[in-house]
Design a protein around this motif. Structure first.
Motif, short mmCIF file in Angstrom:
data_model
loop_
_atom_site.label_atom_id
_atom_site.label_comp_id
_atom_site.label_asym_id
_atom_site.label_seq_id
_atom_site.Cartn_x
_atom_site.Cartn_y
_atom_site.Cartn_z
N VAL A 1 -0.44 8.60 -3.37
CA VAL A 1 -1.10 9.22 -2.21
C VAL A 1 -0.75 10.71 -2.14
N CYS B 1 -5.92 8.04 4.33
CA CYS B 1 -5.22 6.80 4.65
C CYS B 1 -5.82 6.16 5.90
N PHE C 1 2.39 5.57 8.02
CA PHE C 1 2.34 4.93 6.71
C PHE C 1 3.72 5.02 6.04
#
Length: 286
Positions: A203, A212, A219
């Protein structure tokens, strides 16, 4: 079309020379180790994978930096370079320890094995030097992975990879000794944490934080909290295994090493969780 834009002085810059050092030393290490016909085991596979993987990755980074092609690749270049440097230093250091300890035959230490070990140590020093160079840059130049929370995530991934290697070796040695359910639980904990670390890295390196489903700080906090819980369980099991297997010398070495690495990883996740919670509340109070 990308063209070579580096000037002559760029080829003598500390960063260019350090990456050249990494490529040469890594290539020497795996080339010499591959020539020796030693028994194949988990640690030999780990060392060969480490040297080959980082040789290839560093060579590509080196070439892309020379031809200035990296701006066309859809990744965060500043995060990628510091991640490879720090992770390469940690993994090369591990290979430099495992190879003479568990792979190289002590009764007949061939010259090529000794040189491969020295080359691996030089590779670790080179990656450490690059890490220091990149870490001394301004925050906007080195990216998130160059910050302390980013370094902790690299340390978490490194610890998980080490522990998975040790679990695989332990399973092969203790297949008939019982307590295998503990080893399998440890394996699940480590694989889960490595998976979460890889997702986090993908990511960040892919600049996908805005895509996301949850806000990125939540997260990270969720993954870090899960890592703390997994490693708390793993640490308890490791100390329990030490008490249960005190009579097995060879296995005790592996279990003690795993316990130390597990404790380091737990500390890294705990500190990272503290940073995540602080960042989360700082944003909430704004």
């Amino acid at each position: 079309m990308p063209v070579i834009v580096l000037e002559a002085r760029d080829f003598t810059s500390p960063l260019f020379l350090t990456r050249t050092w990494e490529v040469i030393a890594g290539g020497v290490a795996f080339s010499l180790a591959a020539v020796e016909h030693t028994d194949s085991n988990v640690f030999r596979t780990f060392c060969m994978f480490t040297w080959c993987f980082f040789f290839t990755l560093t060579f590509l980074i080196h070439v892309l930096s020379i031809i200035q092609f990296h701006s066309l690749i859809p990744i965060s270049w500043k995060n990628l370079t510091v991640t490879v440097a720090v992770y390469g230093a940690l993994m090369s250091l591990s290979a430099s320890v495992y190879f003479p300890w568990k792979v190289m035959p002590h009764e007949k230490a061939f010259g090529r094995n000794v040189v491969a070990t020295v080359a691996s140590c030089l590779t670790a020093v080179a990656y450490t030097s690059e890490s220091v160079m990149l870490g001394s840059q301004a925050q906007e130049q080195k990216g998130y992975m160059g910050s302390l929370p980013g370094m902790l995530k690299i340390l978490q991934l490194w610890g998980g990879c080490q522990n998975i290697t040790l679990v695989v070796k332990t399973i092969s040695e203790l297949s008939g000794e019982g307590h295998t359910w503990q080893t399998w639980v440890l394996g699940v904990c480590y694989v889960s944490c490595v998976f979460m670390s890889l997702v986090t890295l993908l990511v960040i390196l892919g600049d996908l934080t805005g895509r996301c489903l949850l806000p990125f700080d939540r997260f990270l906090t969720g993954f870090t909290l899960s890592g703390v819980l997994f490693y708390m369980l793993a640490t308890v099991i490791c100390f329990t295994k030490i008490l249960q297997l005190r009579g097995l010398k060879g296995s005790m070495e592996l279990i003690i090493t795993e316990t130390v690495l597990c404790t380091i990883s737990l500390l890294a996740y705990t500190v990272d969780l503290a940073f995540s919670i602080k960042h989360f509340f700082d944003r909430s109070s704004m």
